[in-house]
Design a protein around this motif. Structure first.
Motif, mmCIF file in Angstrom:
data_model
loop_
_atom_site.group_PDB
_atom_site.id
_atom_site.type_symbol
_atom_site.label_atom_id
_atom_site.label_comp_id
_atom_site.label_asym_id
_atom_site.label_seq_id
_atom_site.Cartn_x
_atom_site.Cartn_y
_atom_site.Cartn_z
ATOM 1 N N ARG A 191 1.211 4.401 -22.527
ATOM 2 C CA ARG A 191 1.301 4.930 -21.160
ATOM 3 C C ARG A 191 0.705 6.329 -21.078
ATOM 4 O O ARG A 191 0.069 6.682 -20.079
ATOM 5 C CB ARG A 191 2.760 4.933 -20.690
ATOM 6 C CG ARG A 191 3.274 3.548 -20.336
ATOM 7 C CD ARG A 191 4.593 3.601 -19.595
ATOM 8 N NE ARG A 191 5.015 2.265 -19.194
ATOM 9 C CZ ARG A 191 6.117 2.008 -18.499
ATOM 10 N NH1 ARG A 191 6.914 3.011 -18.126
ATOM 11 N NH2 ARG A 191 6.446 0.778 -18.185
ATOM 12 N N LEU A 192 0.890 7.134 -22.130
ATOM 13 C CA LEU A 192 0.256 8.452 -22.163
ATOM 14 C C LEU A 192 -1.263 8.314 -22.142
ATOM 15 O O LEU A 192 -1.966 9.064 -21.439
ATOM 16 C CB LEU A 192 0.696 9.223 -23.409
ATOM 17 C CG LEU A 192 2.162 9.666 -23.471
ATOM 18 C CD1 LEU A 192 2.442 10.367 -24.800
ATOM 19 C CD2 LEU A 192 2.511 10.585 -22.302
ATOM 20 N N LEU A 193 -1.778 7.357 -22.900
ATOM 21 C CA LEU A 193 -3.218 7.119 -22.906
ATOM 22 C C LEU A 193 -3.696 6.636 -21.549
ATOM 23 O O LEU A 193 -4.764 7.046 -21.063
ATOM 24 C CB LEU A 193 -3.570 6.081 -23.984
ATOM 25 C CG LEU A 193 -3.466 6.572 -25.428
ATOM 26 C CD1 LEU A 193 -3.511 5.398 -26.401
ATOM 27 C CD2 LEU A 193 -4.598 7.562 -25.740
ATOM 28 N N ASN A 194 -2.899 5.789 -20.910
ATOM 29 C CA ASN A 194 -3.265 5.301 -19.576
ATOM 30 C C ASN A 194 -3.305 6.446 -18.575
ATOM 31 O O ASN A 194 -4.207 6.520 -17.726
ATOM 32 C CB ASN A 194 -2.262 4.234 -19.125
ATOM 33 C CG ASN A 194 -2.716 3.497 -17.875
ATOM 34 O OD1 ASN A 194 -3.763 2.859 -17.855
ATOM 35 N ND2 ASN A 194 -1.913 3.579 -16.828
ATOM 36 N N ASP A 195 -2.337 7.367 -18.681
ATOM 37 C CA ASP A 195 -2.328 8.545 -17.805
ATOM 38 C C ASP A 195 -3.532 9.449 -18.069
ATOM 39 O O ASP A 195 -3.981 10.172 -17.172
ATOM 40 C CB ASP A 195 -1.034 9.347 -18.011
ATOM 41 C CG ASP A 195 0.194 8.600 -17.516
ATOM 42 O OD1 ASP A 195 0.038 7.658 -16.717
ATOM 43 O OD2 ASP A 195 1.313 8.942 -17.957
ATOM 44 N N ALA A 196 -4.054 9.404 -19.297
ATOM 45 C CA ALA A 196 -5.229 10.214 -19.652
ATOM 46 C C ALA A 196 -6.533 9.525 -19.269
ATOM 47 O O ALA A 196 -7.613 10.045 -19.577
ATOM 48 C CB ALA A 196 -5.217 10.520 -21.145
ATOM 49 N N GLY A 197 -6.423 8.346 -18.638
ATOM 50 C CA GLY A 197 -7.619 7.647 -18.177
ATOM 51 C C GLY A 197 -8.112 6.549 -19.082
ATOM 52 O O GLY A 197 -9.163 5.953 -18.834
ATOM 53 N N VAL A 198 -7.359 6.244 -20.155
ATOM 54 C CA VAL A 198 -7.757 5.179 -21.078
ATOM 55 C C VAL A 198 -7.003 3.904 -20.691
ATOM 56 O O VAL A 198 -5.794 3.799 -20.923
ATOM 57 C CB VAL A 198 -7.443 5.555 -22.543
ATOM 58 C CG1 VAL A 198 -8.075 4.532 -23.487
ATOM 59 C CG2 VAL A 198 -7.937 6.955 -22.858
ATOM 60 N N GLY A 199 -7.697 2.943 -20.094
ATOM 61 C CA GLY A 199 -7.064 1.713 -19.651
ATOM 62 C C GLY A 199 -6.531 0.881 -20.804
ATOM 63 O O GLY A 199 -6.870 1.098 -21.976
ATOM 64 N N PHE B 113 -13.909 6.624 -19.717
ATOM 65 C CA PHE B 113 -13.110 7.763 -20.200
ATOM 66 C C PHE B 113 -13.799 8.501 -21.341
ATOM 67 O O PHE B 113 -13.534 9.680 -21.578
ATOM 68 C CB PHE B 113 -11.742 7.272 -20.669
ATOM 69 C CG PHE B 113 -11.747 6.705 -22.060
ATOM 70 C CD1 PHE B 113 -11.464 7.504 -23.166
ATOM 71 C CD2 PHE B 113 -12.063 5.375 -22.279
ATOM 72 C CE1 PHE B 113 -11.477 6.983 -24.445
ATOM 73 C CE2 PHE B 113 -12.085 4.845 -23.557
ATOM 74 C CZ PHE B 113 -11.792 5.654 -24.643
ATOM 75 N N MET B 114 -14.690 7.823 -22.070
ATOM 76 C CA MET B 114 -15.292 8.404 -23.268
ATOM 77 C C MET B 114 -16.117 9.644 -22.967
ATOM 78 O O MET B 114 -16.264 10.522 -23.823
ATOM 79 C CB MET B 114 -16.152 7.356 -23.981
ATOM 80 C CG MET B 114 -15.360 6.145 -24.463
ATOM 81 S SD MET B 114 -16.380 4.858 -25.227
ATOM 82 C CE MET B 114 -16.793 5.666 -26.769
ATOM 83 N N ALA B 115 -16.618 9.735 -21.738
ATOM 84 C CA ALA B 115 -17.449 10.891 -21.379
ATOM 85 C C ALA B 115 -16.624 12.173 -21.279
ATOM 86 O O ALA B 115 -17.142 13.271 -21.529
ATOM 87 C CB ALA B 115 -18.171 10.623 -20.058
ATOM 88 N N ASP B 116 -15.349 12.056 -20.924
ATOM 89 C CA ASP B 116 -14.522 13.242 -20.686
ATOM 90 C C ASP B 116 -13.320 13.355 -21.618
ATOM 91 O O ASP B 116 -12.538 14.305 -21.497
ATOM 92 C CB ASP B 116 -14.022 13.243 -19.235
ATOM 93 C CG ASP B 116 -15.157 13.172 -18.225
ATOM 94 O OD1 ASP B 116 -16.130 13.925 -18.396
ATOM 95 O OD2 ASP B 116 -15.075 12.349 -17.292
ATOM 96 N N ALA B 117 -13.149 12.401 -22.517
ATOM 97 C CA ALA B 117 -11.951 12.406 -23.374
ATOM 98 C C ALA B 117 -11.934 13.622 -24.291
ATOM 99 O O ALA B 117 -12.940 13.969 -24.913
ATOM 100 C CB ALA B 117 -11.897 11.124 -24.195
ATOM 101 N N GLY B 118 -10.774 14.258 -24.376
ATOM 102 C CA GLY B 118 -10.623 15.415 -25.246
ATOM 103 C C GLY B 118 -10.165 15.019 -26.636
ATOM 104 O O GLY B 118 -9.855 13.857 -26.917
ATOM 105 N N MET B 119 -10.091 15.991 -27.533
ATOM 106 C CA MET B 119 -9.687 15.744 -28.907
ATOM 107 C C MET B 119 -8.278 15.161 -28.984
ATOM 108 O O MET B 119 -7.994 14.305 -29.826
ATOM 109 C CB MET B 119 -9.760 17.057 -29.696
ATOM 110 C CG MET B 119 -9.398 16.905 -31.169
ATOM 111 S SD MET B 119 -10.493 15.758 -32.045
ATOM 112 C CE MET B 119 -12.045 16.697 -31.982
ATOM 113 N N GLN B 120 -7.389 15.621 -28.097
ATOM 114 C CA GLN B 120 -6.011 15.138 -28.124
ATOM 115 C C GLN B 120 -5.954 13.632 -27.860
ATOM 116 O O GLN B 120 -5.190 12.905 -28.498
ATOM 117 C CB GLN B 120 -5.177 15.892 -27.080
ATOM 118 C CG GLN B 120 -3.693 15.574 -27.140
ATOM 119 C CD GLN B 120 -2.886 16.436 -26.191
ATOM 120 O OE1 GLN B 120 -3.422 17.198 -25.396
ATOM 121 N NE2 GLN B 120 -1.576 16.299 -26.268
ATOM 122 N N THR B 121 -6.782 13.153 -26.919
ATOM 123 C CA THR B 121 -6.819 11.725 -26.613
ATOM 124 C C THR B 121 -7.315 10.919 -27.803
ATOM 125 O O THR B 121 -6.736 9.887 -28.171
ATOM 126 C CB THR B 121 -7.728 11.466 -25.393
ATOM 127 O OG1 THR B 121 -7.194 12.141 -24.255
ATOM 128 C CG2 THR B 121 -7.823 9.976 -25.098
#
Length: 300
Positions: A30-38, A207-215
């Motif tokens: 769910r955290l990943l989903n909130d970060a834009g990762v379906g 999401f890969m274009a904007d994903a940060g290191m934490q994701t």
């Protein structure tokens, strides 16, 4: 080599470990989903990780099992859908309701074991079917409506439970195939199904274009955790009867219920609790089915 009692203790501990992690795993997804990762994209990446990190270790084991490739392919597809549908259901539905529908799996295990393994349905089997089906009816019943899953998430959870039962029966049928070969098959099954999903929904990779290191670190950590869980499940299932394993997996319900209480605002009503008690009781009955079948086999 560990003694038989120690092996059994390790096997049960492995299943409890896996169930505990699965009871918590909905939260990072769910955290990943909130970060834009379906859900499809996160499932793909988190199963590619153990496939790439550990898969090469079991190449010889897979080659040795190539004569049973059809059953391995069936295991991959069943386990693949189990894991993908489970993640999608957890993202879209209520955690405990999803798990309750998922844990109707003893009912499906009885049916699949009857037709695929030619196991007779004993009295415990009829009790499992009646209690599990009755619990589902109680949980899903609404005045004036058919007692069926009410949302896409609940249908996904139900189908994940069916696939889970199928994968357990197939895993039992693949006696002699190593746990490592089965683990790679599970990871590959999820990767294949999620690749199909991504082909149909390529926007999930945006999401890969904007994903940060934490994701990315979270994806890596979940992938490594899934790898360890798959090993633990296959190790346990190879040494603990499948119907007893279902009972051990019920600890996932407890972990998920406690976690959802503290990490989300989800609560169950009286009707859901009654249905849950019936489904859990069905799973507890299923733990005695293997013993009954072994006793019958000894007298044949």
């Amino acid at each position: 080599m560990p003694s038989i009692p120690l092996q059994r203790t390790l096997a049960i501990g492995s299943l409890v470990y896996a169930a505990t992690l699965w009871g918590l795993m909905w939260y990072p997804y769910r955290l990943l989903n909130d970060a834009g990762v379906g859900g499809i994209a996160s499932s793909f990446i988190t199963y590619v990780v153990p496939l790439l990190v550990f898969g090469w270790l079991h190449g010889r084991e897979l080659r040795n099992a190539r004569s049973r490739w059809m059953w391995l392919a069936a295991l991959g597809l069943a386990a693949g859908w189990t894991n993908l549908a489970y993640v999608l259901a957890m993202l879209q539905g209520e955690v405990v309701r999803v798990l309750l529908l998922f844990f109707l799996s003893p009912l499906w295990t009885v049916l699949f074991a009857r037709f695929l393994l030619h196991e007779k349905l004993n009295r415990a089997g009829w009790a499992v079917m009646a209690l599990a089906a009755g619990g589902a009816l109680v949980m899903l019943w609404q005045p004036g409506e058919w007692p069926l899953p009410a949302s896409r998430a609940e249908w996904l959870a139900l189908s994940a439970g069916v696939a889970f039962a199928m994968s357990n029966v197939i895993s039992r049928h693949l006696d002699g195939v190593t746990e490592g070969a089965k683990a790679v098959t599970v990871w590959a099954g999820v990767v294949v199904l999620t690749l199909i999903g991504l082909a149909l929904k390529p926007a999930e990779l945006d999401f890969m274009a904007d994903a940060g290191m934490q994701t990315w670190l979270l994806l890596l950590g979940v992938g490594l955790a899934i790898g360890s869980m798959t090993y633990a499940v296959q190790y346990g299932l190879a040494r603990v009867p499948a119907n007893q394993a279902i009972v051990i997996f019920l600890s996932e319900l407890v972990v998920a219920a406690v976690a959802s209480y503290f990490l989300s605002d989800e609560r169950m009503g009286v009707q859901e609790w009654i249905g849950a008690a019936m489904i859990i009781t069905a799973s507890l009955f299923s733990g005695h089915m293997e013993d009954d079948q072994l006793k019958e086999a000894r007298h044949v």
